[in-house]
Motif scaffolding. Structure first.
Motif, PDB file in Angstrom:
ATOM      1  N   VAL A 204      17.929 -18.943   9.290  1.00  0.00           N
ATOM      2  CA  VAL A 204      16.936 -20.678  10.352  1.00  0.00           C
ATOM      3  C   VAL A 204      17.819 -21.189   9.761  1.00  0.00           C
ATOM      4  CG1 VAL A 204      14.765 -21.640  10.239  1.00  0.00           C
ATOM      5  CG2 VAL A 204      14.981 -19.535  10.498  1.00  0.00           C
ATOM      6  N   ALA A 205      18.629 -21.394   8.602  1.00  0.00           N
ATOM      7  CA  ALA A 205      19.765 -22.593   7.950  1.00  0.00           C
ATOM      8  C   ALA A 205      21.300 -22.316   8.831  1.00  0.00           C
ATOM      9  CB  ALA A 205      19.367 -22.219   6.464  1.00  0.00           C
ATOM     10  N   ALA A 206      20.945 -21.739   8.774  1.00  0.00           N
ATOM     11  CA  ALA A 206      22.310 -21.042   9.755  1.00  0.00           C
ATOM     12  C   ALA A 206      22.277 -21.401  11.294  1.00  0.00           C
ATOM     13  CB  ALA A 206      22.825 -19.056  10.174  1.00  0.00           C
ATOM     14  N   TYR A 207      20.899 -21.169  12.072  1.00  0.00           N
ATOM     15  CA  TYR A 207      20.778 -22.113  13.152  1.00  0.00           C
ATOM     16  C   TYR A 207      20.874 -23.152  13.144  1.00  0.00           C
ATOM     17  CZ  TYR A 207      19.984 -17.473  15.247  1.00  0.00           C
ATOM     18  OH  TYR A 207      20.076 -15.913  15.813  1.00  0.00           O
ATOM     19  N   ASP A 208      20.403 -23.802  12.103  1.00  0.00           N
ATOM     20  CA  ASP A 208      20.270 -25.548  11.609  1.00  0.00           C
ATOM     21  C   ASP A 208      21.617 -25.277  12.123  1.00  0.00           C
ATOM     22  OD1 ASP A 208      19.964 -27.404  10.963  1.00  0.00           O
ATOM     23  OD2 ASP A 208      19.193 -27.278   8.952  1.00  0.00           O
ATOM     24  N   GLU A 209      22.629 -24.908  10.917  1.00  0.00           N
ATOM     25  CA  GLU A 209      23.524 -25.672  10.433  1.00  0.00           C
ATOM     26  C   GLU A 209      24.567 -25.493  12.293  1.00  0.00           C
ATOM     27  OE1 GLU A 209      26.413 -26.081   7.254  1.00  0.00           O
ATOM     28  OE2 GLU A 209      24.961 -24.818   6.548  1.00  0.00           O
ATOM     29  N   LEU A 210      24.189 -23.729  12.930  1.00  0.00           N
ATOM     30  CA  LEU A 210      25.187 -24.195  14.410  1.00  0.00           C
ATOM     31  C   LEU A 210      25.109 -25.243  15.169  1.00  0.00           C
ATOM     32  CD1 LEU A 210      26.647 -22.103  15.813  1.00  0.00           C
ATOM     33  CD2 LEU A 210      24.239 -21.167  15.922  1.00  0.00           C
ATOM     34  N   GLY A 211      23.776 -25.276  15.395  1.00  0.00           N
ATOM     35  CA  GLY A 211      23.526 -26.182  16.146  1.00  0.00           C
ATOM     36  C   GLY A 211      24.080 -28.253  15.449  1.00  0.00           C
ATOM     37  N   SER A 212      23.544 -27.892  14.691  1.00  0.00           N
ATOM     38  CA  SER A 212      23.731 -29.236  14.250  1.00  0.00           C
ATOM     39  C   SER A 212      25.350 -29.291  14.382  1.00  0.00           C
ATOM     40  CB  SER A 212      23.444 -29.547  12.969  1.00  0.00           C
ATOM     41  OG  SER A 212      21.650 -29.825  12.625  1.00  0.00           O
ATOM     42  N   TYR A 213      26.371 -28.313  13.423  1.00  0.00           N
ATOM     43  CA  TYR A 213      28.085 -28.604  13.851  1.00  0.00           C
ATOM     44  C   TYR A 213      28.726 -28.586  15.099  1.00  0.00           C
ATOM     45  CZ  TYR A 213      27.893 -29.941   9.078  1.00  0.00           C
ATOM     46  OH  TYR A 213      27.969 -29.995   7.667  1.00  0.00           O
ATOM     47  N   SER A 214      27.181 -28.010  16.527  1.00  0.00           N
ATOM     48  CA  SER A 214      28.200 -26.697  17.631  1.00  0.00           C
ATOM     49  C   SER A 214      29.081 -28.059  18.534  1.00  0.00           C
ATOM     50  CB  SER A 214      27.133 -26.682  18.569  1.00  0.00           C
ATOM     51  OG  SER A 214      26.455 -27.684  19.035  1.00  0.00           O
ATOM     52  N   LEU A 215      28.660 -29.513  18.106  1.00  0.00           N
ATOM     53  CA  LEU A 215      29.821 -30.015  19.424  1.00  0.00           C
ATOM     54  C   LEU A 215      31.403 -30.760  18.963  1.00  0.00           C
ATOM     55  CD1 LEU A 215      27.177 -31.903  21.479  1.00  0.00           C
ATOM     56  CD2 LEU A 215      28.875 -30.014  22.014  1.00  0.00           C
ATOM     57  N   ALA A 216      30.105 -30.798  16.955  1.00  0.00           N
ATOM     58  CA  ALA A 216      31.415 -31.172  15.700  1.00  0.00           C
ATOM     59  C   ALA A 216      32.662 -31.103  16.437  1.00  0.00           C
ATOM     60  CB  ALA A 216      31.062 -31.071  14.509  1.00  0.00           C
TER      61      ALA A 216
END
Length: 427
Positions: free
Chosen positions: A353-365
């Motif tokens: 779940v934390a990985a999906y959190d970071e994936l979404g948070s960094y997706s546009l970075a």
């Protein structure tokens, strides 16, 4: 949610009885690696600028680090829920340290070309993608739930204190001796952190399912998607992180070089950001707001203050104050967010779940940093900064329209010995 009891160890004052051996080691290693990591982005940006590169090239190098992070985070999360997390962290630290050592050698020798910076920055991003989900799972299970807020505040204070020292030292060393020595320091810090994490004890976490990697990833996604408060905030952060990354990695160094005196000034500004992180951590160690995400999101409103200050061309002291406020906001949000995840996510699912959190948070970075230079050309540096600032403020307000974000509450078991008193609202 199952919890892991503190590991028995030498006697500590009663107030620190919750600090397990793994918690102490992981916190110390995080502080050490953070010292190098805080200065490395400053050094990398000025390695490009000092060689005659443009803000566009700084953005490309930053994007090169973020892209593999986005692509590999979910894999890192699945591995961290299937393998011993301490081993993953050690391997990732060694890999990141080696890549930074090679980059430092090239910069010090004067042979670093743009493709070197792109490739080795990407290697560092891959190392972080494997490290981060394992680290999150380890620190979550290192303390009992009733002491979660206190533990996360202490952890973030240590992490953020290293931000102060690392940013100030990185800016000073870059200004005095050039960026190569800062990158070499980052490599050394990674190696020391890997040595410390070698002594972490495996957690007695629930065993993952035997259905294979793809099944684990699907289960993690279902757990993530089932919580609207979680993915709404992650959507918010996908744009926020892109804007903040452009400001801190591209626009801030460019403004500093243009009118504030260079790397030393930007290092002081980033150190002020770290002071805000730490000072507010002292508050969060005692403050236990009931509405976790409502209060946390008030801190998010402060994220855009540095962009406002840079866009308004304020003098350095006011920029330092803006960076301090931004750091305070990050801690207010970050501690409440960690408590919410610790409270709501099952231990056996946490890294996924934390990985999906970071994936979404960094997706546009990666896109945000890659386009930061062209945006500055098209809108002007001031126009690009105003755009980032307005986006941060609008998103901070928009996320509060969701009732789950406003209502998700701390359970009475968190930081208190009483049994849980009420469920989390679902709408």
């Amino acid at each position: 949610m199952p919890t892991i009891p503190p590991h028995p160890g030498p006697p500590y004052p009663r107030r620190f009885a919750w600090a397990s051996r793994n918690f102490r080691i992981q916190t110390a290693a995080t502080v050490i690696s953070g010292l190098g990591n805080a200065g490395a982005p400053i050094a990398t940006a000025f390695a490009v600028l000092d060689d005659g590169g443009s803000t566009t090239e700084v953005g490309y190098v930053t994007a090169a680090r973020l892209l593999p992070t986005v692509l590999l985070l979910v894999l890192g999360g699945a591995l961290a829920d299937r393998m011993p997390r301490h081993r993953i962290m050690v391997a990732a630290n060694l890999f990141s340290g080696a890549s930074q050592a090679v980059l430092a050698a090239l910069v010090l020798a004067g042979h670093a070309q743009l493709w070197h910076l792109l490739l080795l920055s990407a290697a560092g991003g891959a190392g972080y993608a494997l490290y981060s989900p394992a680290s999150g799972g380890m620190i979550m299970q290192a303390v009992p739930e009733e002491h979660a807020a206190r533990a996360f505040s202490v952890f973030r204070m240590g992490q953020n204190a290293s931000q102060i020292g690392g940013a100030a030292l990185g800016g000073a060393l870059t200004a005095a001796f050039g960026p190569g020595w800062v990158l070499a320091l980052d490599a050394l810090c990674f190696l020391i952190a890997a040595g410390l994490r070698f002594f972490l004890e495996p957690e007695t976490a629930p065993a993952p399912s035997g259905g294979g990697m793809l099944r684990d990833l699907r289960e993690g996604w279902r757990e993530f998607a089932a919580r609207r408060w979680l993915w709404v905030v992650v959507l918010q952060f996908s744009v926020l992180v892109a804007c903040i990354g452009a400001v801190e990695s591209v626009y801030g160094p460019a403004v500093a070089k243009e009118r504030l005196g260079g790397a030393g000034a930007w290092g002081v500004a980033m150190a002020a950001y770290g002071v805000g992180l730490v000072v507010t951590g002292l508050l969060m160690a005692r403050w236990r707001p009931r509405r976790l995400l409502l209060v946390g999101n008030w801190g998010v409103f402060l994220f855009g203050v540095p962009a406002l200050a840079l866009a308004a061309a304020v003098p350095l002291p006011l920029l330092i104050a803006a960076m301090f406020l931004s750091g305070a906001g990050v801690t207010v949000f970050g501690v409440n967010w960690m408590v919410a995840l610790r409270q709501e996510i099952p231990a056996e699912m946490f890294s996924r779940v934390a990985a999906y959190d970071e994936l979404g948070s960094y997706s546009l970075a990666p896109i945000g940093t890659a386009l930061a230079g062209p945006a500055a050309v098209a809108l002007g540096l001031s126009g690009a900064l105003w755009t980032c600032a307005v986006a941060c403020l609008v998103l901070s307000a928009a996320v509060l329209l969701d009732p789950q974000v406003r209502r998700l509450s701390r359970r009475s078991t968190t930081d208190a010995p009483e049994p849980a008193a009420e469920p989390v609202p679902t709408s």
